[in-house]
Design a protein around this motif. Structure first.
Motif, mmCIF file in Angstrom:
data_model
loop_
_atom_site.group_PDB
_atom_site.id
_atom_site.type_symbol
_atom_site.label_atom_id
_atom_site.label_comp_id
_atom_site.label_asym_id
_atom_site.label_seq_id
_atom_site.Cartn_x
_atom_site.Cartn_y
_atom_site.Cartn_z
ATOM 1 N N SER A 108 0.830 -1.216 0.000
ATOM 2 C CA SER A 108 0.000 0.000 0.000
ATOM 3 C C SER A 108 0.863 1.265 0.000
ATOM 4 C CB SER A 108 -0.950 0.010 1.205
ATOM 5 O OG SER A 108 -0.233 0.219 2.410
ATOM 6 N N VAL A 109 2.170 1.107 0.223
ATOM 7 C CA VAL A 109 3.109 2.229 0.138
ATOM 8 C C VAL A 109 4.184 1.872 -0.886
ATOM 9 C CG1 VAL A 109 2.728 3.180 2.447
ATOM 10 C CG2 VAL A 109 4.376 1.348 2.158
ATOM 11 N N SER A 110 4.445 2.789 -1.798
ATOM 12 C CA SER A 110 5.406 2.548 -2.877
ATOM 13 C C SER A 110 6.750 3.180 -2.549
ATOM 14 C CB SER A 110 4.899 3.136 -4.192
ATOM 15 O OG SER A 110 3.692 2.513 -4.558
ATOM 16 N N ILE A 111 7.808 2.466 -2.841
ATOM 17 C CA ILE A 111 9.162 2.978 -2.624
ATOM 18 C C ILE A 111 9.475 3.999 -3.712
ATOM 19 C CG2 ILE A 111 11.608 2.364 -2.598
ATOM 20 C CD1 ILE A 111 10.698 -0.370 -1.418
ATOM 21 N N SER A 112 9.795 5.230 -3.287
ATOM 22 C CA SER A 112 10.077 6.305 -4.238
ATOM 23 C C SER A 112 11.562 6.647 -4.301
ATOM 24 C CB SER A 112 9.277 7.555 -3.871
ATOM 25 O OG SER A 112 9.644 7.983 -2.566
ATOM 26 N N THR A 113 12.329 6.148 -3.339
ATOM 27 C CA THR A 113 13.727 6.550 -3.224
ATOM 28 C C THR A 113 14.573 5.391 -2.712
ATOM 29 O OG1 THR A 113 13.009 8.787 -2.631
ATOM 30 C CG2 THR A 113 15.274 8.233 -2.131
ATOM 31 N N HIS A 114 15.780 5.282 -3.228
ATOM 32 C CA HIS A 114 16.791 4.366 -2.698
ATOM 33 C C HIS A 114 17.955 5.223 -2.226
ATOM 34 C CE1 HIS A 114 15.420 0.303 -4.064
ATOM 35 N NE2 HIS A 114 14.603 1.085 -4.739
#
Length: 160
Positions: A108-114
């Motif tokens: 339900s939460v998307s990874i936007s940054t590494h």
């Protein structure tokens, strides 16, 4: 109506509700996060402190001095099963990171940054269209760093 996300530890002794959208969800590849999880990285969603409520067993805490900032990073975990549920930060006392894997629906939460891709383990792939930082998003003095963003998937390490 406000969005709510729920989650908890493996044994169910600690539960939480996070209200609203996270400020960001990122995946950290630093050596501390690798050791803390026993894996390749740690995925976290950052919320304002007041947006998250915990219930059940009081959590245990381990404090670690950041090698970059010398500020404390506090790991909050279930005292029964050891699940890492949250991080808090001396450097950013107004925010709490919630472990993405502890959400009942982690997708339900998307990874936007590494971040800390310079210390990523061999074989780690960075997805296209995602901000990637060799180190942190901000320098120790608070100045923002410039991300890389790739058109195609790419290994984090060239020796992969």
């Amino acid at each position: 109506m406000s969005i709510q996300r729920t989650g908890g530890c493996v044994c169910g002794s600690v539960r939480f509700v996070a209200h609203g959208e996270p400020a960001r969800t990122l995946q950290c590849h630093c050596r501390f996060c690798q050791r803390m999880t026993g894996s390749t990285s740690y995925a976290q969603s950052t919320y304002p402190m007041e947006a998250v409520r915990f219930s059940g067993e009081p959590m245990s805490r381990y404090s670690h001095s950041s090698e970059t900032s010398s500020k404390q990073v506090h790991v909050h975990f279930c005292p029964r099963c050891g699940t890492t549920l949250s991080l808090t930060f001396e450097r950013w006392p107004e925010f709490r990171a919630i472990s993405r894997g502890a959400f009942d629906d982690p997708n339900s939460v998307s990874i936007s940054t590494h971040i800390w891709t310079s210390s990523a383990q061999t074989g780690v792939m960075l997805p296209p269209g995602t901000d990637c930082f060799q180190l942190a998003r901000a320098a120790p003095d608070g100045s923002p760093q410039t991300p890389e963003c790739f058109d195609t998937p790419r290994f984090a390490r060239s020796d992969a």
